[in-house]
Design a protein around this motif. Sequence first.
Motif, mmCIF file in Angstrom:
data_model
loop_
_atom_site.group_PDB
_atom_site.id
_atom_site.type_symbol
_atom_site.label_atom_id
_atom_site.label_comp_id
_atom_site.label_asym_id
_atom_site.label_seq_id
_atom_site.Cartn_x
_atom_site.Cartn_y
_atom_site.Cartn_z
ATOM 1 N N GLY A 106 0.864 1.277 -4.593
ATOM 2 C CA GLY A 106 0.618 2.245 -3.662
ATOM 3 C C GLY A 106 0.561 2.008 -2.103
ATOM 4 N N LEU A 107 -0.437 0.859 -1.731
ATOM 5 C CA LEU A 107 -0.642 0.471 -0.391
ATOM 6 C C LEU A 107 0.687 -0.413 -0.072
ATOM 7 C CD1 LEU A 107 -2.544 0.374 1.909
ATOM 8 C CD2 LEU A 107 -3.688 -1.703 0.749
ATOM 9 N N LEU A 108 1.163 -1.212 -0.752
ATOM 10 C CA LEU A 108 2.417 -2.061 -0.235
ATOM 11 C C LEU A 108 3.643 -0.820 0.151
ATOM 12 C CD1 LEU A 108 2.464 -5.021 -2.601
ATOM 13 C CD2 LEU A 108 1.514 -4.906 -0.493
ATOM 14 N N GLU A 109 3.817 0.167 -0.855
ATOM 15 C CA GLU A 109 4.883 1.055 -0.444
ATOM 16 C C GLU A 109 4.490 1.700 0.750
ATOM 17 O OE1 GLU A 109 8.243 2.729 -0.947
ATOM 18 O OE2 GLU A 109 7.439 1.056 -1.850
ATOM 19 N N LEU A 110 2.998 2.071 0.832
ATOM 20 C CA LEU A 110 2.797 2.775 2.245
ATOM 21 C C LEU A 110 3.120 1.816 3.463
ATOM 22 C CD1 LEU A 110 1.315 5.499 2.997
ATOM 23 C CD2 LEU A 110 -0.832 4.248 2.972
ATOM 24 N N ARG A 111 2.752 0.648 3.520
ATOM 25 C CA ARG A 111 3.255 -0.418 4.260
ATOM 26 C C ARG A 111 4.615 -0.220 4.767
ATOM 27 N NH1 ARG A 111 -0.096 -6.194 3.527
ATOM 28 N NH2 ARG A 111 -2.277 -5.173 3.880
ATOM 29 N N ARG A 112 5.338 -0.261 3.488
ATOM 30 C CA ARG A 112 7.000 -0.306 3.704
ATOM 31 C C ARG A 112 7.570 0.973 4.438
ATOM 32 N NH1 ARG A 112 11.814 1.001 1.640
ATOM 33 N NH2 ARG A 112 10.765 2.399 0.185
ATOM 34 N N MET A 113 6.827 2.069 3.889
ATOM 35 C CA MET A 113 7.130 3.190 4.783
ATOM 36 C C MET A 113 6.849 3.621 5.964
ATOM 37 S SD MET A 113 9.322 4.476 2.672
ATOM 38 C CE MET A 113 9.513 6.255 3.276
ATOM 39 N N THR A 114 5.531 3.114 6.505
ATOM 40 C CA THR A 114 5.043 3.450 7.593
ATOM 41 C C THR A 114 5.113 2.382 8.750
ATOM 42 O OG1 THR A 114 2.883 2.915 7.150
ATOM 43 C CG2 THR A 114 3.559 4.995 6.688
ATOM 44 N N ASN A 115 5.202 1.031 8.455
ATOM 45 C CA ASN A 115 5.271 0.064 9.409
ATOM 46 C C ASN A 115 6.616 0.136 10.142
ATOM 47 O OD1 ASN A 115 2.693 -1.283 9.383
ATOM 48 N ND2 ASN A 115 3.445 -2.670 7.849
ATOM 49 N N PRO A 116 6.888 0.028 11.449
ATOM 50 C CA PRO A 116 8.129 0.126 12.024
ATOM 51 C C PRO A 116 9.136 -0.749 11.494
ATOM 52 C CG PRO A 116 6.383 0.426 13.609
ATOM 53 C CD PRO A 116 5.636 -0.239 12.200
ATOM 54 N N ASP A 117 9.175 -1.496 11.265
ATOM 55 C CA ASP A 117 10.110 -2.711 10.693
ATOM 56 C C ASP A 117 10.062 -3.016 8.961
ATOM 57 O OD1 ASP A 117 7.729 -4.044 10.397
ATOM 58 O OD2 ASP A 117 8.189 -5.816 11.205
ATOM 59 N N GLY A 118 9.284 -2.119 8.435
ATOM 60 C CA GLY A 118 9.290 -1.782 7.040
ATOM 61 C C GLY A 118 8.446 -3.038 6.332
ATOM 62 N N ALA A 119 7.805 -3.676 7.099
ATOM 63 C CA ALA A 119 7.119 -5.026 6.742
ATOM 64 C C ALA A 119 5.884 -4.595 5.616
ATOM 65 C CB ALA A 119 6.605 -5.886 7.915
#
Length: 209
Positions: A106-119
Amino acid sequence: MTRPPTAAQRRVIDAADPVTGRLKGTEAQLTALVKRGLAFRHPRPPHDHFLTPEGHRVRQGVEQIHEPAGQAPATAGVFAARVGGEEEAPDTGPSRVREVHSAWQGLLELRRMTNPDGATDRPCGWERAHLVQAAALTLEAAGHRPAGRDSGGYRVRATPQPEAVAVHEADPGALRACAATLEQAGWQVGEHTEPRTRDRYLLASPRRA
């Protein structure tokens, strides 16, 4: 400890997009899920709501119900990574492993969704707002052992420094392994010596770029 989601809130969680965790529901339902720490509102338009790591855990059916002796189920434990030093002995059983894995995904998906470049290789805003829990989840998800009340293992603690946590581990080899795990997960890590005790510890901060 908090009350479990209502039936209506649970339906919103269960109906979340299976990949992104995107939610649909009434404004009241979404706001209530945000207050419970199960959802967050995306900062950019159209300001959609998505599941947090705790929300993903609930959605995947690994929420843990705590039942006091002689009482009906009344509360549910929202996921919390082991920071080390808890009163109870660390749980390392299969159910805990599943909970941690679900929260990490879930945290990795949160990163993908909220980091500007999807990182997904560096921390996101949620982690910078929950430094101790984020660092502890990173360590626990990688298989590091949290310290019990009277046993060895890692301990993650807040520090006076902005966006920095301290990681303590009595075993020098385990401390270096913790540093490697955090660095791989996008944290900046430095090893320091406590002046009074001469104990070594890590100072870790989320990397921004």
